[in-house]
Design a protein around this motif. Structure first.
Motif, PDB file in Angstrom:
ATOM      1  N   GLY A  47      29.972   5.700  47.497  1.00  0.00           N
ATOM      2  CA  GLY A  47      30.525   6.822  46.951  1.00  0.00           C
ATOM      3  C   GLY A  47      31.489   6.473  45.724  1.00  0.00           C
ATOM      4  O   GLY A  47      31.678   7.600  44.900  1.00  0.00           O
ATOM      5  N   SER A  48      31.629   5.188  45.406  1.00  0.00           N
ATOM      6  CA  SER A  48      32.490   4.793  44.312  1.00  0.00           C
ATOM      7  C   SER A  48      31.627   5.053  43.005  1.00  0.00           C
ATOM      8  O   SER A  48      30.451   4.867  42.909  1.00  0.00           O
ATOM      9  N   TYR A  49      32.464   5.446  41.852  1.00  0.00           N
ATOM     10  CA  TYR A  49      31.342   5.299  40.609  1.00  0.00           C
ATOM     11  C   TYR A  49      30.933   3.933  40.354  1.00  0.00           C
ATOM     12  O   TYR A  49      29.942   3.990  39.744  1.00  0.00           O
ATOM     13  N   ARG A  50      31.652   3.025  40.587  1.00  0.00           N
ATOM     14  CA  ARG A  50      31.083   1.746  40.381  1.00  0.00           C
ATOM     15  C   ARG A  50      29.830   1.390  41.325  1.00  0.00           C
ATOM     16  O   ARG A  50      28.928   0.529  40.957  1.00  0.00           O
ATOM     17  N   HIS A  51      29.368   2.225  42.091  1.00  0.00           N
ATOM     18  CA  HIS A  51      28.340   1.982  42.989  1.00  0.00           C
ATOM     19  C   HIS A  51      27.172   3.057  42.439  1.00  0.00           C
ATOM     20  O   HIS A  51      26.244   3.305  43.057  1.00  0.00           O
ATOM     21  N   LYS A  52      27.353   3.843  41.277  1.00  0.00           N
ATOM     22  CA  LYS A  52      26.525   4.668  40.712  1.00  0.00           C
ATOM     23  C   LYS A  52      26.179   4.504  39.421  1.00  0.00           C
ATOM     24  O   LYS A  52      25.669   5.347  38.569  1.00  0.00           O
ATOM     25  N   ILE A  53      26.278   2.997  39.081  1.00  0.00           N
ATOM     26  CA  ILE A  53      26.184   2.771  37.610  1.00  0.00           C
ATOM     27  C   ILE A  53      27.323   3.354  36.691  1.00  0.00           C
ATOM     28  O   ILE A  53      27.434   4.713  36.539  1.00  0.00           O
ATOM     29  N   TYR A  54      27.982   2.471  35.982  1.00  0.00           N
ATOM     30  CA  TYR A  54      29.177   2.980  35.127  1.00  0.00           C
ATOM     31  C   TYR A  54      29.096   2.176  33.965  1.00  0.00           C
ATOM     32  O   TYR A  54      28.233   1.034  33.911  1.00  0.00           O
TER      33      TYR A  54
END
Length: 386
Positions: free
Chosen positions: A67-74
């Motif tokens: 759920g972290s933004y770092r886990h969704k490409i940033y």
């Protein structure tokens, strides 16, 4: 330590046996307007631009970052560079440099792909300079510290790096002047095989340290650094920085204040024979690293040290779009020896895939051993340099 985990000792031994490395290759800028030292004022202006777009993905093991933004490409550090020079004569010119950082996903309004702050643009560097081939270069503004430019830069070469460096472990590197410091006056000159640096660290604004920390302000400071070119493939650097800082904590009835003398002392070594690339650097940090204690007098650890090492070898791979591969290993260790004692050790294994037209893919695994049991991580970065 599991059989699959690389040992830190083995990595350091491999780095010592395999050799040390060289700084990152020079930035390839695009010349918008070519200047010259003759003719009218317009003819003397040179303008260059460049940049690096960096998108990445990080997976912390154990599903703790689902759920972290770092886990969704940033955005992992996109920046642009603008350099303008005005040539007075063939050996002397004025320079203005501006380097903004851009959170591309935030700028595009891509929800859940940034940290939730309102900062789309940041100023990484902004300074002016006067350069003379004979007398050296004097610059003033927000710019790299001479500690970073001599010691820190040598191991700022992989993705999850700078974990044990002073410039990334203080209260805030913009304010304490250890990395891209505000209000720095830097002087550089090359004397034969020796690069000589001096820096004046001017007073800074006050920073409210996040997370309930104190107010931090910098009174003054100074730094000296040397970089010795032993031969074409080997460099040795040393740097020392002193900063007088004030900490203030609002209390009922009166404010508590503490003054600290912050010190960084570091050494770095680089070596580059052919396609080998490596580096080793370390430093001692006094009254610099937050100690993990609420009391204002103990907020900064009296003593801490860090060491980083890296080794890679590039292999040409003439396979069309894939130009070369660069596997690497690295390791670092940060140790607080006062305050709440703390240590973090990381070992890294990864590879960089150099593609056509300035594209690159970095794939990296971080093996983590820390006092607070942080997990291992996987990193993937897509990068475009121009």
């Amino acid at each position: 330590m599991t059989p699959t985990r690389l040992s830190c000792a083995a990595l350091y031994a491999a780095l010592a046996l395999g050799g040390l490395g060289v700084p990152a290759s020079a930035l390839a800028e695009i010349t918008v307007k070519k200047g010259d030292a003759v003719g009218d004022w317009l003819n003397r202006i040179d303008i260059q631009v460049g940049g690096s777009i960096r998108w990445q993905y990080v997976n912390r093991m154990g599903a703790i970052d689902d759920g972290s933004y770092r886990h969704k490409i940033y955005d992992g550090g996109t920046r642009f560079r603008f350099t303008g020079t005005y040539r007075i004569d063939p050996n002397t010119y004025f320079k203005a440099y501006y380097e903004p950082g851009v959170d591309t996903f935030h700028l595009l309004g891509a929800a859940n792909h940034y940290d939730g702050s309102d900062r789309r643009l940041t100023t990484r560097q902004r300074y002016i300079a006067l350069h003379s081939d004979k007398w050296g270069e004097l610059s003033i503004g927000k710019q790299n510290s001479i500690y970073y430019d001599t010691v820190g830069v040598k191991t700022d070469v992989w993705d999850d790096d700078m974990q044990a460096q002073g410039p990334s472990n203080g209260v805030n590197a913009d304010y304490d002047g250890s990395y891209r410091g505000r209000r720095l006056v830097n002087y550089f000159n090359r004397l034969g095989n020796l690069d000589f640096y001096l820096s004046a660290i001017l007073p800074s604004d006050t920073l409210d340290v996040p997370g309930g920390g104190p107010e931090y302000s910098r009174d003054f400071g100074g730094a000296i650094a040397l970089n010795y070119h032993i031969n074409d493939a080997l460099e040795l650097s040393a740097a020392y920085t002193y900063t007088r800082a004030n900490l203030k904590q609002p209390r009922a009835g009166r404010d508590e204040r503490v003054e600290k003398g912050q010190q960084l002392a570091g050494l770095g070594l680089l070596w580059t024979p052919g396609r080998w690339y490596g580096a080793i650097g370390g430093g001692y940090y006094r009254n610099f690293v937050p100690a993990g204690r609420p009391a204002l007098s103990d907020y900064l650890a009296r003593d801490a040290y860090g060491i980083e090492a890296y080794l890679s070898r590039e292999f040409a791979t003439p396979l069309g779009i894939l130009k070369s591969t660069k596997p690497y290993i690295a390791a670092d260790r940060l140790q607080r020896t006062s305050g709440n004692r703390y240590q973090s050790t990381h070992e890294y294994i990864g590879t960089s895939l150099m593609l056509a037209a300035g594209w690159r893919i970095d794939i990296e695994r971080t093996f983590t051993q820390t006092s607070d049991d942080l997990p291992d991580e996987n990193w993937v970065r897509l990068r475009y340099d121009f």
